[in-house]
Structures are given as structure tokens and as C-alpha cells.
Motif scaffolding. Structure first.
Motif, mmCIF file in Angstrom:
data_model
loop_
_atom_site.group_PDB
_atom_site.id
_atom_site.type_symbol
_atom_site.label_atom_id
_atom_site.label_comp_id
_atom_site.label_asym_id
_atom_site.label_seq_id
_atom_site.Cartn_x
_atom_site.Cartn_y
_atom_site.Cartn_z
ATOM 1 N N HIS A 113 0.811 -1.223 0.000
ATOM 2 C CA HIS A 113 0.000 0.000 0.000
ATOM 3 C C HIS A 113 0.845 1.273 0.000
ATOM 4 N N GLU A 114 2.135 1.136 -0.250
ATOM 5 C CA GLU A 114 2.973 2.329 -0.437
ATOM 6 C C GLU A 114 2.609 2.923 -1.802
ATOM 7 N N ARG A 115 2.856 4.205 -1.934
ATOM 8 C CA ARG A 115 2.575 4.896 -3.198
ATOM 9 C C ARG A 115 3.882 5.413 -3.794
ATOM 10 N N TYR A 116 3.945 5.457 -5.093
ATOM 11 C CA TYR A 116 5.156 5.894 -5.773
ATOM 12 C C TYR A 116 5.559 7.302 -5.356
ATOM 13 N N GLY A 120 1.844 6.792 0.666
ATOM 14 C CA GLY A 120 1.172 5.560 1.057
ATOM 15 C C GLY A 120 1.491 5.173 2.486
ATOM 16 N N ARG A 135 5.345 -3.043 -5.647
ATOM 17 C CA ARG A 135 4.870 -2.096 -6.672
ATOM 18 C C ARG A 135 4.013 -2.796 -7.717
ATOM 19 N N ALA A 138 0.612 -3.737 -6.045
ATOM 20 C CA ALA A 138 -0.219 -2.551 -5.822
ATOM 21 C C ALA A 138 -1.117 -2.269 -7.019
ATOM 22 N N GLN A 168 -2.881 7.313 -12.674
ATOM 23 C CA GLN A 168 -2.123 7.353 -11.426
ATOM 24 C C GLN A 168 -0.636 7.015 -11.614
ATOM 25 N N THR A 171 2.268 8.841 -9.614
ATOM 26 C CA THR A 171 1.787 9.335 -8.318
ATOM 27 C C THR A 171 1.533 8.136 -7.407
ATOM 28 N N ARG A 172 0.508 7.387 -7.703
ATOM 29 C CA ARG A 172 0.209 6.202 -6.893
ATOM 30 C C ARG A 172 1.061 5.004 -7.320
#
Length: 186
Positions: A113-116, A120, A135, A138, A168, A171-172
Motif C-alpha cells: 500500500h505504499e505509493r510511488y 502511502g 509495486r 499494488a 495514477q 503518483t500512486r
């Protein structure tokens, strides 16, 4: 979306999932696993396919006692959201304890659930500091979640969910992996 992969996937991770969480959405787990494998194949970066399949199937194991929250027909309260956001940490601990996976594989569960862009959870990691497997998972996780019905909304159509994922990029999601997803779903 059609899958170009003809890989026969072993049932063992789903048996692990069901053993620890009888209410788990095994369909979601398998769809996330298959899409993760397909993204990795198109991306071409070396990643252990067995590990990716295992982790993609078990990525939500930490939700084992949170199904009541997932079924709510309303937005989560701050306390409920905090409990839900703790599931990657709990899942990583569970995966390590009952399967004895390696630290890198455990990190894929922990960081899915981390985001780029670094916004996250649980650690606010960004970019390529996020493990590759996390990644990949996700993207597959969000795509499948968007196309699945939820108590609070109907599932999106594949085109709408695809457009969201592509929007996304950077970003995500990892923009390079998002390109692999775009090629896969063209």
C-alpha cells in the motif's frame, strides 16, 4: 481484460489463506496474483514468479479480523481506517511466522500500500525504494478492487478502472510498471 499467461498456478497459497482466514476473498487473491504475474512478464524485470504468486495471494492476510469493516456500506471512521491501514504490517508478520518467507518477500506484503509519490502506508516509502514485488501487486490489487462490487459501490467497468490506473502513473503507481499494465490491457 484477457490474460496472456497460460501458467498453471499452484493452490497452496490459497489453502494457506483459507486456513488463516476462512472469510478471505480467494477470488480477489487469485485475480491479483494472476495480474501481478502478467505485469511482471510484460515488464520483463526479473522477479521470482513463485514468490510473486505467493505474496499476491496472501497480500491481504492481515485483514483476517477486519472483514466487518470491509462490508460496511459507508466510509470508514478514522479509527476504522487506522485498523485497516495496519493490515499490511500484521499480514507481513503472519506470513513470516507461518510460512517462513524471506525478508524481501515479507517486505512485498508489508509495502503493497505504499505509493510511488511517498504518500502511502505504512512507511511512506517512495519510488524505487518500494520493493518491486510490492509495486507490481499494488497495481493489480487496485485494479481488481475497482472492478469488484463493494457494499458501498458497484464495481467499475474494466475500461474505467484501466483509465484510473493509467492516470495514477507516477503518483500512486510506478510509471514503468503502469506502462507494462497499459500494454497488457491494450
Amino acid at each position: 481484460m484477457s490474460s496472456a499467461s497460460s501458467l498453471l498456478l499452484p493452490p497452496e497459497p490459497i489453502a494457506h489463506l483459507r486456513a488463516y482466514d476462512p472469510q478471505a476473498d480467494a477470488g480477489h487473491a487469485v485475480r491479483v496474483a494472476q495480474l501481478s504475474l502478467d505485469i511482471a512478464r510484460v515488464f520483463g524485470e526479473p522477479v521470482d514468479r513463485d514468490d510473486l504468486y505467493l505474496v499476491a495471494c496472501l497480500h491481504d492476510l492481515g485483514k483476517a479480523d477486519l472483514h466487518h469493516l470491509a462490508r460496511l456500506p459507508r466510509p470508514l471512521t478514522p479509527d476504522e481506517r487506522a485498523a485497516m491501514e495496519a493490515h499490511p504490517r500484521r499480514g507481513a508478520e503472519m506470513v513470516e511466522s507461518f510460512i517462513g518467507v524471506s525478508a524481501p518477500v515479507k517486505s512485498w506484503v508489508l509495502h503493497h500500500h505504499e505509493r510511488y509519490d511517498g504518500r502511502g502506508y505504512p512507511h511512506g516509502m517512495a519510488g524505487e525504494d518500494i520493493p518491486l514485488g510490492a509495486r507490481i501487486i499494488a497495481i493489480a490489487d487496485v485494479y481488481d478492487a475497482l472492478t469488484s462490487d463493494r457494499p458501498y459501490r458497484p464495481g467499475w467497468g474494466p475500461g474505467e478502472a484501466r483509465a484510473y490506473v493509467l492516470d495514477q502513473a507516477g503518483t500512486r503507481f510506478d510509471p514503468h510498471l503502469t506502462l507494462a499494465f497499459e500494454l497488457l490491457t491494450a
